[in-house]
Design a protein around this motif. Sequence first.
Motif, mmCIF file in Angstrom:
data_model
loop_
_atom_site.group_PDB
_atom_site.id
_atom_site.type_symbol
_atom_site.label_atom_id
_atom_site.label_comp_id
_atom_site.label_asym_id
_atom_site.label_seq_id
_atom_site.Cartn_x
_atom_site.Cartn_y
_atom_site.Cartn_z
ATOM 1 N N ALA A 153 40.116 54.200 39.207
ATOM 2 C CA ALA A 153 39.385 54.151 40.478
ATOM 3 C C ALA A 153 39.734 55.350 41.351
ATOM 4 O O ALA A 153 38.854 55.969 41.957
ATOM 5 N N GLN A 154 40.995 55.708 41.383
ATOM 6 C CA GLN A 154 41.414 56.851 42.197
ATOM 7 C C GLN A 154 40.908 58.165 41.599
ATOM 8 O O GLN A 154 40.405 59.028 42.317
ATOM 9 N N GLN A 155 41.020 58.323 40.285
ATOM 10 C CA GLN A 155 40.588 59.552 39.620
ATOM 11 C C GLN A 155 39.088 59.796 39.772
ATOM 12 O O GLN A 155 38.643 60.942 39.845
ATOM 13 N N THR A 156 38.320 58.717 39.808
ATOM 14 C CA THR A 156 36.857 58.851 39.910
ATOM 15 C C THR A 156 36.349 58.738 41.344
ATOM 16 O O THR A 156 35.154 58.804 41.569
ATOM 17 N N ASN A 157 37.279 58.502 42.296
ATOM 18 C CA ASN A 157 36.901 58.306 43.693
ATOM 19 C C ASN A 157 35.915 57.138 43.809
ATOM 20 O O ASN A 157 34.829 57.264 44.399
ATOM 21 N N ALA A 158 36.283 56.004 43.227
ATOM 22 C CA ALA A 158 35.404 54.837 43.148
ATOM 23 C C ALA A 158 34.977 54.331 44.520
ATOM 24 O O ALA A 158 35.750 54.334 45.477
ATOM 25 N N GLU A 159 33.736 53.880 44.566
ATOM 26 C CA GLU A 159 33.179 53.270 45.770
ATOM 27 C C GLU A 159 33.573 51.795 45.850
ATOM 28 O O GLU A 159 33.706 51.239 46.938
ATOM 29 N N LEU A 160 33.750 51.167 44.690
ATOM 30 C CA LEU A 160 34.000 49.737 44.607
ATOM 31 C C LEU A 160 34.699 49.431 43.282
ATOM 32 O O LEU A 160 34.411 50.072 42.272
ATOM 33 N N ILE A 161 35.599 48.454 43.307
ATOM 34 C CA ILE A 161 36.211 47.923 42.085
ATOM 35 C C ILE A 161 35.759 46.473 41.960
ATOM 36 O O ILE A 161 35.799 45.725 42.938
ATOM 37 N N VAL A 162 35.341 46.086 40.765
ATOM 38 C CA VAL A 162 34.940 44.698 40.507
ATOM 39 C C VAL A 162 35.912 44.116 39.485
ATOM 40 O O VAL A 162 36.169 44.721 38.450
ATOM 41 N N ILE A 163 36.449 42.929 39.797
ATOM 42 C CA ILE A 163 37.366 42.239 38.889
ATOM 43 C C ILE A 163 36.959 40.782 38.766
ATOM 44 O O ILE A 163 36.310 40.231 39.657
ATOM 45 N N GLY A 164 37.339 40.154 37.675
ATOM 46 C CA GLY A 164 37.105 38.726 37.488
ATOM 47 C C GLY A 164 38.369 37.948 37.800
ATOM 48 O O GLY A 164 39.476 38.419 37.553
ATOM 49 N N LEU A 165 38.197 36.769 38.384
ATOM 50 C CA LEU A 165 39.324 35.892 38.690
ATOM 51 C C LEU A 165 39.169 34.572 37.947
ATOM 52 O O LEU A 165 38.065 34.034 37.861
ATOM 53 N N ARG A 166 40.286 34.070 37.430
ATOM 54 C CA ARG A 166 40.276 32.754 36.778
ATOM 55 C C ARG A 166 40.330 31.661 37.833
ATOM 56 O O ARG A 166 40.946 31.819 38.886
ATOM 57 N N ARG A 167 39.703 30.545 37.516
ATOM 58 C CA ARG A 167 39.849 29.367 38.368
ATOM 59 C C ARG A 167 41.243 28.812 38.132
ATOM 60 O O ARG A 167 41.751 28.850 37.019
#
Length: 132
Positions: A86-100
């Motif tokens: 994310a830092q190397q690409t200068n990401a606009e947003l990070i998306v992650i999945g969360l477990r219940r």
Amino acid sequence: MPIVVGYVPSPEGRAALGRAIEEAKLRGRRLVVVNASRGDALVDRRHASASDWESVQQDLADSGVEFEVSQQVEARDPGDQVLDVAQQTNAELIVIGLRRRTPVGKLIMGSQAQTILLEADCPVLAVKAPTS
């Protein structure tokens, strides 16, 4: 500025990938899919198999979004690996999945998700898998 998604071969990973594709279309952004593993076990459930990785790439190709995939095995925490991309690409947003989680499990969030949520320099979208 791309969107980065941390992908694991699980319902939560699929949900994160699906939402990341939607966000990439909505924002007109390139999508960077990261499958990261520490590589410290013979079998790591977070590491996508060749067939699963092929399926992910097919879904991305079918979506029509510009994409890049990265499958990393390093002696570092997978959450840190996602943050580095994310830092190397200068990401606009990070998306992650969360477990219940159970009520007790809610007291302790997964370490990779917690690392990303607390240390990201950009917004993080946490997605849950649909219930069966």
